[in-house]
Write an enzyme that holds these catalytic residues in place. Structure first.
Site, mmCIF file in Angstrom:
data_model
loop_
_atom_site.group_PDB
_atom_site.id
_atom_site.type_symbol
_atom_site.label_atom_id
_atom_site.label_comp_id
_atom_site.label_asym_id
_atom_site.label_seq_id
_atom_site.Cartn_x
_atom_site.Cartn_y
_atom_site.Cartn_z
ATOM 1 N N THR A 66 0.826 -1.205 0.000
ATOM 2 C CA THR A 66 0.000 0.000 0.000
ATOM 3 C C THR A 66 0.857 1.251 0.000
ATOM 4 O O THR A 66 0.554 2.235 -0.690
ATOM 5 C CB THR A 66 -0.935 -0.010 1.218
ATOM 6 N N GLU A 98 11.926 -27.852 26.999
ATOM 7 C CA GLU A 98 12.594 -26.699 26.394
ATOM 8 C C GLU A 98 14.105 -26.913 26.300
ATOM 9 O O GLU A 98 14.740 -26.456 25.344
ATOM 10 C CB GLU A 98 12.285 -25.444 27.203
ATOM 11 N N HIS A 144 14.763 -28.795 23.093
ATOM 12 C CA HIS A 144 14.748 -27.927 21.922
ATOM 13 C C HIS A 144 16.050 -27.141 21.801
ATOM 14 O O HIS A 144 16.653 -27.057 20.726
ATOM 15 C CB HIS A 144 13.573 -26.944 22.011
#
Length: 656
Positions: free
Chosen positions: A223, A439, A442
């Protein structure tokens, strides 16, 4: 050559003039009706009519029956009478005033019959407020609720069907203000030359472009580019969306298309920017009336595009995130002549964007824009604007007068991994331990396989996640190797494997990890030719060819790939178990561990890793985050429509 102001706005000026005339006539009638009508009181009948026009209350207060009227007529007590459509008003010589209801008119007929049979005039009789003498507008005004609804409907239709008003040369944005999208700006140079001097193109016999399609991810600045192009060309700017042409009434959408292009021609040179142009849709079989209306809108749009003269000075600029959803006839050569991809900003462009938006807020201290740019790989200009604004909000939340570097870092983490929620219920010790192990798995695998820069790992809730491992890409990449994608899948499966390794049981927290890994495995097998069986058939091509296929073979191949990578991930975690123990314990103690500590914990064991490692050194996939979220259920079924032919894998949260 531009038309004069009166010529371009003759319809609007005519409508304004008509409204003024109607209002003046209405005011004249209103004030005229307020003035009392003075009738010469020549006799008692005229005097009675004058009093009735002023007020019928003296008669309406006294209602009598037919016997009273007959008695007064026989005794000669009636001084004057007035007949209306629904009542008879009587005045007597002794000053009495009363009325009789006469909806059917029979009493009036009887009165007039006796009156005519008499040899002499008994009393004056007049007509009052009958249909014959009533003004023509009185019957119309009695229907004022219906007139009010009609007027409101007409006003609504005028507002909905009015042509879009052009924004004249005041977008306030130029190409210099649009940071990034250098390739798109370069491709728009000849468009700029055409809109500045369309006659030069026509004199050379060149056919200028009629439409340009801007494609790219949401927030890349499509835009802004359209507004900048209008400013550079000194052209009018009309902005609409693809959904503006849809309507529940037949023919309204076609009228809007005609009105739009008529307004663009009257304000040439003009740029018509249609945001989300895929909202116009594509033509299909007219099995339903709604499909027929959509087909007519697309057909009218195509007709208007074909009707442009070479020197009309009108350009249609479309923007979409889904170019495959457009009608093929709309994007063919001669209509939308060019398709320009607006790419993500580069490292230097991201740094300029941070400097631009940070200049609009009050900052203090040294702000490392280069570091912010390095940690924002893959983010759009809209996301960067959000980060700077959120940093200012964080400073205001902390009652700070200026924005410092830490605010920018926190805002960047919020954009990546979500807001830090408040009022979260306290987790049990077993849940905290499981999340820490998840975690840590990971983070350890991400560091060992060089999946990116491990920024931090935490078991504090962020957004919908109960724990987060933040891994950012090191460089901008558009091409990904098979080894990189396999490493990413192993990283996604590492949390689940860590739980299996420690607790000999998995939880629902790995549901989102499996979702992302399955999507990536399906893409590798069905679109990228990276399956374990070496199949090169693209399911995307089969779907485009409208052929029937059995998806079981692709699902089995994707499952085999996931099982193979799951075994490799499990073996990798066994080799790195001391580092996994260390990071898990630190997470339980400190709740947040920096990425540098994760890399340091993995480094001593790198030489003892298994020989078969699924990543090449120095290559990193486009990875945003691996998150541990709440233990919610997830539908395990997958749709093959998720298999897309793309050069960049999807990213998303890991643990759910």
């Amino acid at each position: 050559m531009k038309k004069s102001f009166v010529a371009r706005h003759r319809r609007a000026l005519g409508a304004i003039l008509l409204c003024l005339v109607v209002n003046a006539a209405a005011l004249a009638w209103f004030w005229g009706s307020r003035q009392p009508v003075v009738a010469p009181a020549r006799d008692i009948s005229a005097s009675m009519l004058q009093e009735l026009k002023q007020s019928t209350a003296p008669w309406s207060e006294n209602r009598r029956d037919l016997s009273t009227l007959v008695s007064d007529m026989r005794d000669g007590r009636i001084a004057s009478a007035a007949l209306s459509d629904e009542a008879i008003y009587i005045s007597t010589h002794d000053g009495r005033r009363y009325w009789l209801a006469d909806q059917s008119g029979r009493v009036g007929q009887m009165l007039l019959r006796d009156y005519g049979n008499a040899g002499a005039a008994l009393f004056p009789v007049a007509l009052f407020d009958t249909d014959g003498e009533a003004p023509w507008y009185r019957a119309v005004l009695q229907q004022w609720p219906l007139l009010l609804l009609l007027f409101a409907g007409l006003l609504f239709a005028i507002c909905k069907l009015r042509p879009q008003q052009p924004l004249r040369q005041d977008t306030g944005i130029s190409f210099a203000d649009v940071i990034g999208a250098s390739e798109a700006k370069l491709a728009l140079q000849d468009v700029t030359a055409y809109l500045r001097d369309p006659a030069a193109f026509s004199a050379l016999g060149a056919r200028p472009p009629r439409g340009v399609l801007l494609t790219g991810e949401p927030g890349t600045g499509k835009t802004q580019l359209a507004k900048a192009l209008a400013s550079e060309c000194n052209a009018s700017f009309i902005q609409v969306t693809g959904s503006d042409f849809s309507s529940m009434y037949f023919g309204v959408g076609i009228h809007k298309v005609k009105s739009l292009f008529r307004s663009a021609r009257n304000n040439a040179p003009c740029i018509v920017f249609i945001d989300e142009i895929d909202g116009i849709g594509r033509r299909g079989e007219q099995s339903r009336s709604s499909d027929a209306e959509g087909n007519r809108i697309v057909n009218q749009f195509l007709t208007e595009l074909d009707g442009f003269a070479p020197d009309s000075g009108v350009l249609v600029l479309g923007a979409t995130n889904f170019p495959n959803s457009l009608d093929p006839a709309l994007v063919r050569e001669g209509r939308f002549d060019r398709s320009i991809a607006v790419s993500l900003p580069s490292l230097s462009e991201r740094e300029q964007l941070f400097q631009l938006y940070a200049g609009k807020v009050k900052t203090a201290g040294a702000v490392d824009f280069a570091q912010l740019a390095r940690n924002s790989v893959g983010l759009t200009p809209a996301a960067i604007a959000y980060i700077v604004n959120h940093a200012a909000l964080l400073a205001a939340r902390g009652q700070q007068r200026q924005v410092v570097m830490q605010h920018f870092v926190d805002a960047l983490e919020t954009c990546r991994i979500g807001e830090q929620p408040s009022g979260v219920s306290v987790l049990s010790e077993s849940d905290r331990t499981r999340i820490a192990v998840h975690e840590a798995g990971h983070a350890i695998v991400a560091a060992a396989l060089n999946c990116g820069r491990v920024e931090k790992v935490t078991i504090l809730p962020r957004g919908q996640a109960l724990g987060v491992t933040l891994v950012t890409p090191v460089e901008d990449k558009r091409l990904h190797l098979e080894s990189e994608l396999r490493a990413r899948i192993q990283m996604l499966l590492a949390g689940r494997n860590a739980e299996q390794l420690y607790f000999h049981e998995v939880s629902s927290g790995a549901g989102q990890d499996l979702h992302e890994a399955s999507k990536l495995a399906l893409s590798m097998v069905g679109a990228l030719g990276m399956g374990p069986k070496g199949s090169l058939l693209s399911l995307q091509a089969v779907r485009d060819a409208h052929l029937d296929s059995d998806p079981r073979e692709a699902l089995e191949a994707a499952d085999d790939l996931l099982r193979q990578l799951d075994q490799e991930c499990h073996a990798l975690l066994l080799s790195l178990k001391p580092a996994l123990d260390h990071i898990g314990e630190r997470l339980l103690q400190e709740e947040t561990v920096p990425g540098e500590d994760v890399v340091a914990a993995v480094a001593p064991f790198m030489n003892a890793l298994p020989g078969k490692v699924s990543v090449l050194p120095g290559h990193t996939p486009h990875l945003e985050r691996v998150a541990a979220s709440a233990y919610d259920g997830l539908d395990p079924l997958f749709d093959l429509s998720l298999v897309e032919e793309e050069d960049e894998p999807h990213t998303g949260p890991g643990m759910i």
